[in-house]
Design a protein around this motif. Structure first.
Motif, PDB file in Angstrom:
ATOM      1  N   SER A 108      -2.460   7.153   7.007  1.00  0.00           N
ATOM      2  CA  SER A 108      -3.575   8.002   7.418  1.00  0.00           C
ATOM      3  C   SER A 108      -4.247   8.646   6.207  1.00  0.00           C
ATOM      4  CB  SER A 108      -3.083   9.089   8.389  1.00  0.00           C
ATOM      5  OG  SER A 108      -2.041   9.854   7.788  1.00  0.00           O
ATOM      6  N   ASP A 109      -3.445   8.995   5.214  1.00  0.00           N
ATOM      7  CA  ASP A 109      -4.000   9.559   3.984  1.00  0.00           C
ATOM      8  C   ASP A 109      -4.043   8.456   2.938  1.00  0.00           C
ATOM      9  OD1 ASP A 109      -4.788  10.981   1.789  1.00  0.00           O
ATOM     10  OD2 ASP A 109      -3.164  12.455   1.855  1.00  0.00           O
ATOM     11  N   LEU A 110      -5.207   7.856   2.767  1.00  0.00           N
ATOM     12  CA  LEU A 110      -5.324   6.704   1.872  1.00  0.00           C
ATOM     13  C   LEU A 110      -5.094   7.059   0.411  1.00  0.00           C
ATOM     14  CD1 LEU A 110      -8.378   4.836   3.449  1.00  0.00           C
ATOM     15  CD2 LEU A 110      -5.926   4.472   3.843  1.00  0.00           C
ATOM     16  N   ARG A 111      -5.170   8.317   0.060  1.00  0.00           N
ATOM     17  CA  ARG A 111      -4.936   8.715  -1.334  1.00  0.00           C
ATOM     18  C   ARG A 111      -3.488   8.493  -1.746  1.00  0.00           C
ATOM     19  NH1 ARG A 111      -7.042  14.768  -1.076  1.00  0.00           N
ATOM     20  NH2 ARG A 111      -5.767  14.558   0.814  1.00  0.00           N
ATOM     21  N   THR A 112      -2.590   8.407  -0.766  1.00  0.00           N
ATOM     22  CA  THR A 112      -1.176   8.211  -1.082  1.00  0.00           C
ATOM     23  C   THR A 112      -0.798   6.737  -1.168  1.00  0.00           C
ATOM     24  OG1 THR A 112      -0.405   8.152   1.225  1.00  0.00           O
ATOM     25  CG2 THR A 112      -0.672  10.321   0.197  1.00  0.00           C
ATOM     26  N   GLY A 113      -1.713   5.853  -0.779  1.00  0.00           N
ATOM     27  CA  GLY A 113      -1.396   4.430  -0.684  1.00  0.00           C
ATOM     28  C   GLY A 113      -1.099   3.770  -2.008  1.00  0.00           C
ATOM     29  N   TYR A 114      -2.027   3.903  -2.955  1.00  0.00           N
ATOM     30  CA  TYR A 114      -1.837   3.227  -4.246  1.00  0.00           C
ATOM     31  C   TYR A 114      -0.610   3.725  -5.002  1.00  0.00           C
ATOM     32  CZ  TYR A 114      -2.310   1.999  -9.113  1.00  0.00           C
ATOM     33  OH  TYR A 114      -2.045   1.572 -10.385  1.00  0.00           O
ATOM     34  N   PRO A 115      -0.386   5.049  -5.146  1.00  0.00           N
ATOM     35  CA  PRO A 115       0.825   5.499  -5.851  1.00  0.00           C
ATOM     36  C   PRO A 115       2.112   4.980  -5.204  1.00  0.00           C
ATOM     37  CG  PRO A 115      -0.715   7.314  -5.611  1.00  0.00           C
ATOM     38  CD  PRO A 115      -1.244   6.193  -4.775  1.00  0.00           C
ATOM     39  N   ALA A 116       2.136   4.949  -3.867  1.00  0.00           N
ATOM     40  CA  ALA A 116       3.332   4.469  -3.174  1.00  0.00           C
ATOM     41  C   ALA A 116       3.535   2.976  -3.409  1.00  0.00           C
ATOM     42  CB  ALA A 116       3.221   4.760  -1.682  1.00  0.00           C
ATOM     43  N   ALA A 117       2.448   2.204  -3.341  1.00  0.00           N
ATOM     44  CA  ALA A 117       2.546   0.757  -3.570  1.00  0.00           C
ATOM     45  C   ALA A 117       2.978   0.467  -5.003  1.00  0.00           C
ATOM     46  CB  ALA A 117       1.201   0.091  -3.267  1.00  0.00           C
ATOM     47  N   ALA A 118       2.447   1.214  -5.959  1.00  0.00           N
ATOM     48  CA  ALA A 118       2.816   1.031  -7.360  1.00  0.00           C
ATOM     49  C   ALA A 118       4.294   1.348  -7.577  1.00  0.00           C
ATOM     50  CB  ALA A 118       1.945   1.919  -8.252  1.00  0.00           C
ATOM     51  N   ALA A 119       4.772   2.416  -6.942  1.00  0.00           N
ATOM     52  CA  ALA A 119       6.184   2.785  -7.077  1.00  0.00           C
ATOM     53  C   ALA A 119       7.088   1.703  -6.493  1.00  0.00           C
ATOM     54  CB  ALA A 119       6.450   4.120  -6.389  1.00  0.00           C
ATOM     55  N   SER A 120       6.712   1.142  -5.355  1.00  0.00           N
ATOM     56  CA  SER A 120       7.532   0.107  -4.720  1.00  0.00           C
ATOM     57  C   SER A 120       7.553  -1.175  -5.545  1.00  0.00           C
ATOM     58  CB  SER A 120       7.014  -0.187  -3.312  1.00  0.00           C
ATOM     59  OG  SER A 120       7.193   0.923  -2.463  1.00  0.00           O
ATOM     60  N   ALA A 121       6.391  -1.579  -6.056  1.00  0.00           N
ATOM     61  CA  ALA A 121       6.323  -2.783  -6.879  1.00  0.00           C
ATOM     62  C   ALA A 121       7.145  -2.616  -8.151  1.00  0.00           C
ATOM     63  CB  ALA A 121       4.863  -3.104  -7.220  1.00  0.00           C
ATOM     64  N   PHE A 122       7.052  -1.434  -8.762  1.00  0.00           N
ATOM     65  CA  PHE A 122       7.836  -1.181  -9.965  1.00  0.00           C
ATOM     66  C   PHE A 122       9.328  -1.170  -9.654  1.00  0.00           C
ATOM     67  CE2 PHE A 122      10.028   1.681 -12.895  1.00  0.00           C
ATOM     68  CZ  PHE A 122       9.720   1.072 -14.104  1.00  0.00           C
ATOM     69  N   ALA A 123       9.716  -0.554  -8.541  1.00  0.00           N
ATOM     70  CA  ALA A 123      11.124  -0.509  -8.156  1.00  0.00           C
ATOM     71  C   ALA A 123      11.687  -1.915  -7.989  1.00  0.00           C
ATOM     72  CB  ALA A 123      11.291   0.285  -6.866  1.00  0.00           C
ATOM     73  N   PHE A 124      10.900  -2.796  -7.408  1.00  0.00           N
ATOM     74  CA  PHE A 124      11.349  -4.177  -7.212  1.00  0.00           C
ATOM     75  C   PHE A 124      11.598  -4.871  -8.548  1.00  0.00           C
ATOM     76  CE2 PHE A 124      10.168  -8.703  -6.964  1.00  0.00           C
ATOM     77  CZ  PHE A 124      11.219  -9.140  -6.177  1.00  0.00           C
ATOM     78  N   VAL A 125      10.643  -4.764  -9.460  1.00  0.00           N
ATOM     79  CA  VAL A 125      10.791  -5.412 -10.761  1.00  0.00           C
ATOM     80  C   VAL A 125      11.883  -4.753 -11.584  1.00  0.00           C
ATOM     81  CG1 VAL A 125       9.613  -5.939 -12.938  1.00  0.00           C
ATOM     82  CG2 VAL A 125       8.392  -6.190 -10.768  1.00  0.00           C
ATOM     83  N   TYR A 126      11.936  -3.450 -11.544  1.00  0.00           N
ATOM     84  CA  TYR A 126      12.856  -2.661 -12.360  1.00  0.00           C
ATOM     85  C   TYR A 126      14.308  -2.843 -11.946  1.00  0.00           C
ATOM     86  CZ  TYR A 126      14.896   1.723 -14.275  1.00  0.00           C
ATOM     87  OH  TYR A 126      15.675   2.662 -14.913  1.00  0.00           O
ATOM     88  N   VAL A 127      14.573  -2.888 -10.632  1.00  0.00           N
ATOM     89  CA  VAL A 127      15.946  -2.890 -10.148  1.00  0.00           C
ATOM     90  C   VAL A 127      16.353  -4.212  -9.496  1.00  0.00           C
ATOM     91  CG1 VAL A 127      17.614  -1.769  -8.621  1.00  0.00           C
ATOM     92  CG2 VAL A 127      15.877  -0.392  -9.779  1.00  0.00           C
ATOM     93  N   ALA A 128      15.561  -4.700  -8.557  1.00  0.00           N
ATOM     94  CA  ALA A 128      15.979  -5.856  -7.754  1.00  0.00           C
ATOM     95  C   ALA A 128      16.075  -7.135  -8.575  1.00  0.00           C
ATOM     96  CB  ALA A 128      15.018  -6.045  -6.584  1.00  0.00           C
ATOM     97  N   ILE A 129      15.102  -7.380  -9.434  1.00  0.00           N
ATOM     98  CA  ILE A 129      15.125  -8.628 -10.207  1.00  0.00           C
ATOM     99  C   ILE A 129      16.326  -8.692 -11.147  1.00  0.00           C
ATOM    100  CG2 ILE A 129      13.918  -9.941 -12.004  1.00  0.00           C
ATOM    101  CD1 ILE A 129      11.318  -9.340 -10.575  1.00  0.00           C
ATOM    102  N   PRO A 130      16.608  -7.658 -11.946  1.00  0.00           N
ATOM    103  CA  PRO A 130      17.813  -7.733 -12.783  1.00  0.00           C
ATOM    104  C   PRO A 130      19.111  -7.900 -11.991  1.00  0.00           C
ATOM    105  CG  PRO A 130      16.366  -6.017 -13.588  1.00  0.00           C
ATOM    106  CD  PRO A 130      15.819  -6.459 -12.269  1.00  0.00           C
ATOM    107  N   MET A 131      19.227  -7.246 -10.835  1.00  0.00           N
ATOM    108  CA  MET A 131      20.441  -7.394 -10.037  1.00  0.00           C
ATOM    109  C   MET A 131      20.558  -8.816  -9.489  1.00  0.00           C
ATOM    110  SD  MET A 131      22.146  -4.680 -10.345  1.00  0.00           S
ATOM    111  CE  MET A 131      23.432  -5.191  -9.198  1.00  0.00           C
ATOM    112  N   ALA A 132      19.436  -9.434  -9.166  1.00  0.00           N
ATOM    113  CA  ALA A 132      19.463 -10.829  -8.736  1.00  0.00           C
ATOM    114  C   ALA A 132      19.850 -11.745  -9.898  1.00  0.00           C
ATOM    115  CB  ALA A 132      18.099 -11.229  -8.182  1.00  0.00           C
ATOM    116  N   LEU A 133      19.370 -11.436 -11.095  1.00  0.00           N
ATOM    117  CA  LEU A 133      19.713 -12.242 -12.274  1.00  0.00           C
ATOM    118  C   LEU A 133      21.188 -12.118 -12.622  1.00  0.00           C
ATOM    119  CD1 LEU A 133      16.605 -11.711 -14.591  1.00  0.00           C
ATOM    120  CD2 LEU A 133      17.194 -13.716 -13.211  1.00  0.00           C
ATOM    121  N   LEU A 134      21.808 -10.996 -12.288  1.00  0.00           N
ATOM    122  CA  LEU A 134      23.247 -10.868 -12.510  1.00  0.00           C
ATOM    123  C   LEU A 134      24.004 -11.884 -11.661  1.00  0.00           C
ATOM    124  CD1 LEU A 134      25.478  -9.232 -13.933  1.00  0.00           C
ATOM    125  CD2 LEU A 134      25.516  -7.724 -11.938  1.00  0.00           C
ATOM    126  N   VAL A 135      23.561 -12.067 -10.425  1.00  0.00           N
ATOM    127  CA  VAL A 135      24.149 -13.102  -9.568  1.00  0.00           C
ATOM    128  C   VAL A 135      23.878 -14.480 -10.155  1.00  0.00           C
ATOM    129  CG1 VAL A 135      24.234 -14.058  -7.237  1.00  0.00           C
ATOM    130  CG2 VAL A 135      23.793 -11.617  -7.562  1.00  0.00           C
TER     131      VAL A 135
END
Length: 298
Positions: A108-135
């Motif tokens: 509903s508040d579009l001003r929060t959309g981009y920061p939230a999307a950026a945080a999620s995309a960064f979290a995926f690259v920052y944490v999920a990809i290295p943990m997958a590479l460990l496997v």
């Protein structure tokens, strides 16, 4: 300190047993669960930056990604596995911003959309990809030896940096980001990683034979005879892994310092949160995986 040591004494044997004996799907599930816990802590940290995170969408995206990891690493053909991981990671990292921005359109508040999307995309690259590479490291040739090498190199550096820095550290490395880190501790950390990592790889054939004899690994998972890498590449790799690990620790300290908190969470007594425990590993793991992938292609 007692809580820190007690937690380590419980977790380290469990981690080593998981690396040595667990089937691929179980290792991937545990790695995915660790990634989700760390991402949850990271997203909570982003709230101190006035971000309203999209936790559910992030968890769903990461969960689907780890399902892909299980399938991508099930071929048991090293070159196919490596190629599948490269394409899969590139695709997931490429579409992540668009997926999260699309989800953000429902806010509903579009001003929060981009920061939230950026945080999620960064979290995926920052944490999920290295943990997958460990496997993925575990599924490379001699994967058990290389995975434990990664853990030992990071752990040894962390331990020596702490104790040497506390005992003789005088010159602060980055006082605004991590006041307790010193150049003396950083130097000791590099030396420790090089020594421990090199000793582990130099004795890898004997260690592999022992692990094979007692049934903790299969022959594909160990290192035998002429498979042992040369000395100087391992020394250099260990130093690079250590520098990457120290950068990973500093980066997480930067995020926490900006958020005004000491630890990312409280899930691990004496160690803080899950992100606190794996922050160095997140930067070190891609280095080892890339080295293993390069060796397979030679």
């Amino acid at each position: 300190m007692i809580k820190r040591i007690a937690t380590a004494l419980v977790l380290i044997p469990l981690v080593l047993l998981l690396v040595l004996k667990a089937p691929l799907y179980l290792l991937a599930i545990v790695s995915g669960a660790v990634a989700l816990l760390a991402i949850a802590e990271f997203l909570k940290l982003t709230t101190f930056y006035s971000v309203q995170p999209m936790t559910v969408a992030t968890f769903a995206f990461v969960a689907v990604f780890f399902v892909f990891v299980i399938f991508a690493l099930s071929y048991r053909t090293p070159l196919v596995e490596t190629t599948a991981m490269l394409y899969g990671i590139a695709l997931a990292a490429g579409i992540a911003p668009f997926v999260f921005l699309t989800v953000a359109m429902a806010r509903s508040d579009l001003r929060t959309g981009y920061p939230a999307a950026a945080a999620s995309a960064f979290a995926f690259v920052y944490v999920a990809i290295p943990m997958a590479l460990l496997v993925a490291i575990r599924e490379q040739p001699a994967g058990a030896i290389w995975t434990i090498y990664t853990l030992l190199a990071v752990w040894a550096g962390d331990i020596f940096a702490y104790f040497v820095g506390k005992a003789v550290g005088r010159h602060r490395m980055s006082p605004e980001i991590s006041p307790k880190k010193t150049w003396e501790g950083a130097g000791a950390s590099i030396v420790a990683s090089v020594i421990i990592g090199t000793l582990w790889m130099q004795h890898a054939p004997a260690i592999s034979a022992t692990l094979l004899r007692i049934g903790l690994i299969g022959r594909r998972d160990g290192m035998f005879g002429l498979e042992q890498p040369q000395l100087w590449p391992i020394i250099l790799l260990s130093a690079v892994v250590n520098v990457a690990a120290q950068l990973g620790d500093l980066v997480e300290s930067l995020i926490k310092r900006g958020a005004g908190v000491k630890d990312s969470g409280t899930i691990l007594p004496g160690h803080g949160g899950m992100l606190d425990r794996i922050d160095a590993m997140l930067f070190a793991v891609p280095i080892v995986w890339a080295y293993g992938a390069w060796r397979m292609m030679q």
